[in-house]
Design an enzyme around this catalytic site. Structure first.
Site, mmCIF file in Angstrom:
data_model
loop_
_atom_site.group_PDB
_atom_site.id
_atom_site.type_symbol
_atom_site.label_atom_id
_atom_site.label_comp_id
_atom_site.label_asym_id
_atom_site.label_seq_id
_atom_site.Cartn_x
_atom_site.Cartn_y
_atom_site.Cartn_z
ATOM 1 N N GLY A 16 0.788 -1.229 0.000
ATOM 2 C CA GLY A 16 0.000 0.000 0.000
ATOM 3 C C GLY A 16 0.819 1.277 0.000
ATOM 4 N N GLY A 23 5.107 3.704 -9.129
ATOM 5 C CA GLY A 23 5.715 2.375 -9.295
ATOM 6 C C GLY A 23 4.656 1.286 -9.183
ATOM 7 N N HIS A 24 3.818 1.379 -8.132
ATOM 8 C CA HIS A 24 2.727 0.410 -7.979
ATOM 9 C C HIS A 24 1.758 0.504 -9.168
ATOM 10 C CE1 HIS A 24 3.784 1.376 -3.647
ATOM 11 N NE2 HIS A 24 3.878 0.075 -3.626
ATOM 12 N N GLY A 79 8.055 -5.377 -8.926
ATOM 13 C CA GLY A 79 8.960 -4.356 -9.438
ATOM 14 C C GLY A 79 10.402 -4.840 -9.434
ATOM 15 N N LYS A 111 12.575 -2.899 -8.829
ATOM 16 C CA LYS A 111 13.102 -2.091 -7.719
ATOM 17 C C LYS A 111 13.603 -2.969 -6.579
ATOM 18 C CE LYS A 111 13.167 1.260 -4.513
ATOM 19 N NZ LYS A 111 12.428 0.775 -3.395
ATOM 20 N N ASP A 112 12.819 -3.998 -6.230
ATOM 21 C CA ASP A 112 13.211 -4.917 -5.160
ATOM 22 C C ASP A 112 13.805 -6.161 -5.810
ATOM 23 O OD1 ASP A 112 12.140 -3.522 -2.653
ATOM 24 O OD2 ASP A 112 10.475 -3.408 -4.055
ATOM 25 N N SER A 118 9.668 5.218 -3.706
ATOM 26 C CA SER A 118 9.404 4.312 -2.587
ATOM 27 C C SER A 118 8.402 5.004 -1.684
ATOM 28 C CB SER A 118 10.706 4.055 -1.820
ATOM 29 O OG SER A 118 10.420 3.527 -0.541
ATOM 30 N N SER A 119 7.485 4.227 -1.103
ATOM 31 C CA SER A 119 6.532 4.825 -0.162
ATOM 32 C C SER A 119 7.288 5.512 0.969
ATOM 33 C CB SER A 119 5.609 3.753 0.424
ATOM 34 O OG SER A 119 5.013 3.022 -0.617
HETATM 35 P P1 AMP Z 1 5.659 -2.523 -1.713
HETATM 36 O O1 AMP Z 1 4.289 -1.948 -1.540
HETATM 37 O O2 AMP Z 1 6.771 -1.598 -1.349
HETATM 38 O O3 AMP Z 1 5.799 -3.899 -1.103
HETATM 39 O O4 AMP Z 1 5.833 -2.749 -3.278
HETATM 40 C C1 AMP Z 1 4.897 -3.499 -4.007
HETATM 41 C C2 AMP Z 1 5.466 -3.800 -5.366
HETATM 42 O O5 AMP Z 1 5.752 -2.572 -6.040
HETATM 43 C C3 AMP Z 1 6.786 -4.583 -5.296
HETATM 44 O O6 AMP Z 1 6.795 -5.576 -6.318
HETATM 45 C C4 AMP Z 1 7.819 -3.523 -5.555
HETATM 46 O O7 AMP Z 1 8.994 -4.019 -6.154
HETATM 47 C C5 AMP Z 1 7.075 -2.608 -6.521
HETATM 48 N N1 AMP Z 1 7.690 -1.274 -6.525
HETATM 49 C C6 AMP Z 1 7.951 -0.490 -5.446
HETATM 50 N N2 AMP Z 1 8.559 0.639 -5.828
HETATM 51 C C7 AMP Z 1 8.682 0.577 -7.177
HETATM 52 C C8 AMP Z 1 9.250 1.447 -8.167
HETATM 53 N N3 AMP Z 1 9.795 2.613 -7.846
HETATM 54 N N4 AMP Z 1 9.185 1.047 -9.443
HETATM 55 C C9 AMP Z 1 8.636 -0.150 -9.790
HETATM 56 N N5 AMP Z 1 8.097 -1.002 -8.912
HETATM 57 C C10 AMP Z 1 8.125 -0.647 -7.624
#
Ligand code: AMP
Length: 298
Positions: free
Chosen positions: A25, A30-31, A141, A143-144, A179-180
């Site tokens: 969330g 990115g999300h 992503g 990203k991770d 990033s959040s």
């Molecule tokens: P998170 O909510 O941080 O767990 O991220 C959820 C998904 O969004 C994960 O697959 C992350 O790799 C992806 N994500 C987060 N930040 C980015 C970004 N800047 N660009 C692309 N994907 C992202």
């Protein structure tokens, strides 16, 4: 869009090819890029939103992780989501789990080394989402990067019939990977954080002009971060895209990952280097041309 909080409802609402976007969330572009990719390729787009306690250490920011379900629901609905699955803790973990998923080897270095148990938490929650929602495709992503390696390996090892799709990093206007957690940065920290993407972009440039040494690429990534006061480098590591083990030189698809701490915030970035038509092509992702929605709605 339907918002549901049980696996039974989330699964029942999926028809045809189901694309899952697992998230914690507090959405940004990115999300949204993952939701849009799923929308292009799937009949049902399901976004899961769950801040997973199993992947946070007691010292980490589980309590303060940003949360706003109304904001998030509106954003993913506009992007074309059919089902938002936002379970309570009691749905995801009715009891303390006695069964967890642990992926060996690929989780040893980098984030796995710095955050013991983190990838067990990630692999366990993703396995539960795959088992409970039965998606045909799942979007993560780049990203991770180490998370993506771990999820791919877990999916193969446990024979989940889900295709894993890795999507490019979305960056802010100045290059900082979205990033959040970027909302925590004050102006001085935000400025220091830019050094990470400066290093990453310099690595991409070096690859394009023929640099192939892992050690030299790591040095190029680390330099701007080490030169910047107010930011501490955890690592700059060049690894194999399939195994996440260190590579001496660019002879297989690879990524160079950087982690650094700015104040209380840990930031990650990387560049994947892919084999395309016999050449090496760095993927630095996509840059926004306006300020992120993270700030517009903060
Ligand atoms: P998170 O909510 O941080 O767990 O991220 C959820 C998904 O969004 C994960 O697959 C992350 O790799 C992806 N994500 C987060 N930040 C980015 C970004 N800047 N660009 C692309 N994907 C992202």
């Amino acid at each position: 869009m339907r918002t549901v909080d049980t696996f039974v409802d989330a699964r029942a609402l999926g028809s045809g090819c189901v694309g899952l976007v697992p998230t914690m969330g507090y959405f940004h572009e990115g999300h949204i890029s993952l939701v849009e990719a799923a929308r292009r390729e799937c009949d049902t787009v399901t976004v899961s939103l769950f801040v997973n306690p199993l992947q946070f250490a007691p010292t980490e920011d589980l309590e303060s992780y940003p949360r706003d379900l109304d904001r998030d629901a509106e954003m993913v609905e506009v992007a074309g989501t059919d089902v938002l699955f936002a379970p309570q803790l009691s749905e995801m973990y009715p009891d303390e789990p006695l069964t967890t998923v642990s992926v060996a080897s690929v989780t040893e270095g980098m984030e796995g080394g710095m955050r013991p148990g983190h990838f067990d938490g990630v692999a366990t929650v993703v396995a539960k989402l795959f088992a409970g929602i039965t998606p045909d495709r799942a979007y993560f992503g780049r990203k991770d990067a180490q998370q993506l390696v771990t999820v791919r390996r877990m999916t193969t090892d446990l024979s989940f019939p889900t295709a894993i799709i890795g999507a490019p990093i979305v960056r802010e206007q100045d290059g900082l990977a979205l990033s959040s957690r970027n909302i925590y940065l004050d102006p001085a920290e935000r400025e220091a954080a830019r050094s990470i993407s400066r290093g990453i972009l310099a690595v991409a440039d070096a690859v394009l002009v023929g640099e192939r040494s892992g050690e030299e690429l790591e040095r190029i990534a680390a330099e701007p971060v080490n030169d910047e006061p107010g930011i501490n480098l955890d690592y700059a590591t060049f690894v194999d895209q399939d195994t996440a083990s260190p590579l001496a030189g660019l002879n297989r698809p690879a990524f160079l990952s950087v982690a650094a701490r700015v104040g209380r915030t840990r930031l990650l970035d990387n560049v994947h280097i892919d084999r395309v038509d016999g050449g090496w092509v760095p993927d630095v992702g996509i840059r926004l041309d306006e300020p992120s929605i993270l700030y517009r709605e903060a």
